[in-house]
Scaffold this motif. Structure first.
Motif, mmCIF file in Angstrom:
data_model
loop_
_atom_site.group_PDB
_atom_site.id
_atom_site.type_symbol
_atom_site.label_atom_id
_atom_site.label_comp_id
_atom_site.label_asym_id
_atom_site.label_seq_id
_atom_site.Cartn_x
_atom_site.Cartn_y
_atom_site.Cartn_z
ATOM 1 N N LEU A 19 0.873 -1.180 0.000
ATOM 2 C CA LEU A 19 0.000 0.000 0.000
ATOM 3 C C LEU A 19 0.902 1.219 0.000
ATOM 4 O O LEU A 19 1.819 1.332 0.839
ATOM 5 N N ARG A 20 0.693 2.143 -0.919
ATOM 6 C CA ARG A 20 1.434 3.404 -0.956
ATOM 7 C C ARG A 20 0.411 4.531 -1.110
ATOM 8 O O ARG A 20 -0.457 4.485 -1.986
ATOM 9 N N ARG A 21 0.524 5.513 -0.232
ATOM 10 C CA ARG A 21 -0.475 6.583 -0.244
ATOM 11 C C ARG A 21 0.183 7.893 0.163
ATOM 12 O O ARG A 21 0.885 7.967 1.173
ATOM 13 N N ARG A 22 -0.031 8.943 -0.638
ATOM 14 C CA ARG A 22 0.522 10.252 -0.306
ATOM 15 C C ARG A 22 -0.218 10.847 0.876
ATOM 16 O O ARG A 22 -1.443 10.818 0.935
ATOM 17 N N HIS A 52 -5.362 -4.794 0.527
ATOM 18 C CA HIS A 52 -5.185 -3.369 0.253
ATOM 19 C C HIS A 52 -6.423 -2.587 0.669
ATOM 20 O O HIS A 52 -6.322 -1.488 1.241
ATOM 21 N N ALA A 53 -7.599 -3.143 0.404
ATOM 22 C CA ALA A 53 -8.849 -2.462 0.776
ATOM 23 C C ALA A 53 -8.941 -2.313 2.292
ATOM 24 O O ALA A 53 -9.351 -1.262 2.810
ATOM 25 N N ILE A 54 -8.540 -3.362 3.023
ATOM 26 C CA ILE A 54 -8.567 -3.300 4.493
ATOM 27 C C ILE A 54 -7.569 -2.266 5.000
ATOM 28 O O ILE A 54 -7.897 -1.422 5.847
ATOM 29 N N ALA A 55 -6.353 -2.328 4.478
ATOM 30 C CA ALA A 55 -5.307 -1.416 4.932
ATOM 31 C C ALA A 55 -5.639 0.031 4.594
ATOM 32 O O ALA A 55 -5.371 0.947 5.387
ATOM 33 N N LEU A 56 -6.245 0.246 3.447
ATOM 34 C CA LEU A 56 -6.598 1.602 3.048
ATOM 35 C C LEU A 56 -7.677 2.175 3.957
ATOM 36 O O LEU A 56 -7.624 3.347 4.348
#
Length: 511
Positions: A19-22, A52-56
């Motif tokens: 997961l990568r998110r600004r 990814h959906a859970i982590a996001l």
């Protein structure tokens, strides 16, 4: 690459999805970085999308919490929140109520009383200014404030300063009530006592669902404690972590705990602002060990915590260091004129032996004696709890300690604890009390570098001096109680004469 895309990112070398998110601009000062990165620990594309959906979702919730304003709680809210402290103390000491020695009701009844008390009816003699209050009362108040901060972090509640102080006061009242009740029980009055099984832990805590079959988390924890026989402090701390996880999950069924559950808990702890090292060592490690005990003893089929990790980055600005020559001189100069026997001798013993302050705090008169004609002190498990098996050892006294008159001081004491002025803490140890007392005293001297541990930095200094003055490494480890590093170190004995020879290579601090 656009980091804001809501899909997993595949590492080009390892093939593992991330997961990568600004980080939004308004949160960068709070988060402390430009981008959030988290490994999904899978190379399977479909599984990566699910994780990814859970982590996001967890990440978005964390950011929402960071944007939320601090809340205000009432005195009634605080009272409801602290019932767990009262009930935990009663639960912990229910078998042996006289073992509660941490909170003295005669001192505790005076905590948080000031010229403007919260309620009416305080005797005038119990009111003083902050400058005049006894050191013991101030210590109780500081402990309650620390417990309030820890509890708020545990339940994920952000409050204003006034609310935090209300909670600290409520904790003091709760500990006072439990101490009085335990005192009555110790004197044979058990009327009205009942051990509460489901203890409330927050304002809006939901009832904890009990397991239909199989062991509960608390049952596993109690089984682990019975077999491992940890120190009272470790047992209390680990059982408290189990309580926190149980409340977070909403159930106590150990068999139902999944990796996803523990990842959500880890994320929640991070959102509360806990350091990664604290989460790893003080939260995940106890749960992992207790669940593993359940697996090893046939109660569980697997340990989901084995696959839950957290990256811990060493920060050079926070690395521990030893006292410099100037700092050591400043502390020992001040200690030499202290009225307290403990403050006068404890820093000197640590300075010339590298011993832990808790080990020195619990020395008894009989622990100081001669071995092969050399004055020594024993660090013995009979005197109090020790960190590990290597901690039990004999340490020769440095000539600087002898020249200062330490043996005369020892001879002047009655049999029993050398520093009887130190009252046992809530777990029955003088070491815990001594650590707090000396830490406050050192900070009051103006030594406020955060890289310094007011007590443990003597240990770092002794190691540094050992390298500077050519002490044999294996003998330094024997003196300080560190484990033997190689197979060769386990051969042969460590004569006291050899240990004394090495200790005397440490030069006397010029006072």
């Amino acid at each position: 690459m656009a980091l804001t895309m809501a899909r997993p990112w595949k590492h080009p070398k390892t093939g593992v999805y991330w997961l990568r998110r600004r980080v939004p601009d308004d949160l960068k000062p709070l988060v402390g970085k430009r981008e959030e990165k988290r490994s999904l620990r899978t190379k399977d594309a479909s599984e990566a999308r699910r994780l990814h959906a859970i982590a996001l979702a967890e990440l978005e919730q964390r950011w929402a919490n960071l944007r939320a304003p601090a809340k205000t709680i009432s005195e009634l809210d605080a009272f409801r929140m602290v019932q767990i402290f009262e009930q935990n103390v009663l639960h912990h000491h229910s078998q042996n109520p006289s073992s509660q020695t941490y909170w003295n009701p005669e001192i505790g009844k005076l905590a948080f009383r000031s010229p403007r008390p919260l309620g009416a009816g305080f005797p005038a003699a119990d009111i003083w200014t902050l400058e005049d209050r006894p050191r013991e009362v101030a210590a109780y108040e500081d402990d309650c404030r620390k417990m309030a901060s820890e509890h708020l972090a545990d339940i994920g509640l952000v409050v204003d300063d006034a609310s935090r102080e209300k909670l600290a006061v409520a904790i003091a009242h709760a500990l006072q009530r439990s101490a009085i009740k335990l005192s009555q029980m110790a004197n044979g009055d058990w009327q009205g006592f009942s051990l509460v099984e489901n203890r409330p832990t927050s304002i809006a805590a939901e009832p904890v669902e009990k397991p239909a079959n199989g062991p509960s988390l608390s049952e596993l924890a109690e089984g682990w404690a019975k077999e491992k026989s940890p120190t009272k402090k470790t047992e209390y701390t680990w059982l408290r972590v189990v309580d926190q996880l149980t409340v977070f999950l909403g159930h106590s069924d150990a068999a139902r705990i999944s990796i996803s559950d523990l990842l959500r808990w880890k994320s929640a702890l991070m959102e509360q602002g806990l350091a990664s090292k604290t989460i790893r060592d003080s939260k995940l490690a106890p749960v992992k060990a207790i669940l593993q005990w359940g697996v090893d003893n046939g109660h569980l089929s697997e340990n989901p915590c084995n696959r839950v990790t957290i990256a811990v980055k060493e920060n050079a600005k926070e690395a521990r260091r030893g006292f410099t020559d100037g700092e050591a001189k400043h502390i020992l100069d001040a200690a030499s004129s202290a009225k307290s026997d403990y403050i006068q001798w404890a820093p000197m013993l640590c300075a010339y032996s590298g011993a832990r302050i808790a080990e020195v705090s619990q020395l008894r008169k009989q622990d100081v004696c001669e071995v092969d004609g050399i004055p020594c002190f024993f660090i013995s498990a009979d005197a109090g709890s020790l960190k590990n098996a290597n901690s039990e050892r004999v340490v020769p006294l440095h000539s600087a300690v002898l020249d200062a008159g330490f043996l005369d001081f020892v001879q002047s004491r009655a049999d029993g604890p050398l520093f009887s002025e130190l009252k046992p803490d809530r777990f029955g140890n003088r070491g815990g009390t001594g650590t707090k007392v000396l830490s406050r005293w050192v900070r009051e001297l103006g030594i406020d570098d955060k890289r310094l541990a007011p007590n443990h930095s003597w240990r770092h200094r002794f190691k540094t001096l050992g390298r500077r003055h050519g002490l044999a490494g294996d003998l330094v480890n024997a003196i300080t109680g560190h484990g033997r590093k190689t197979v060769a170190d386990r051969y042969g004995e460590y004569p006291v004469s050899a240990l004394s020879r090495e200790i005397e290579k440490i030069p006397k601090v010029q006072q």
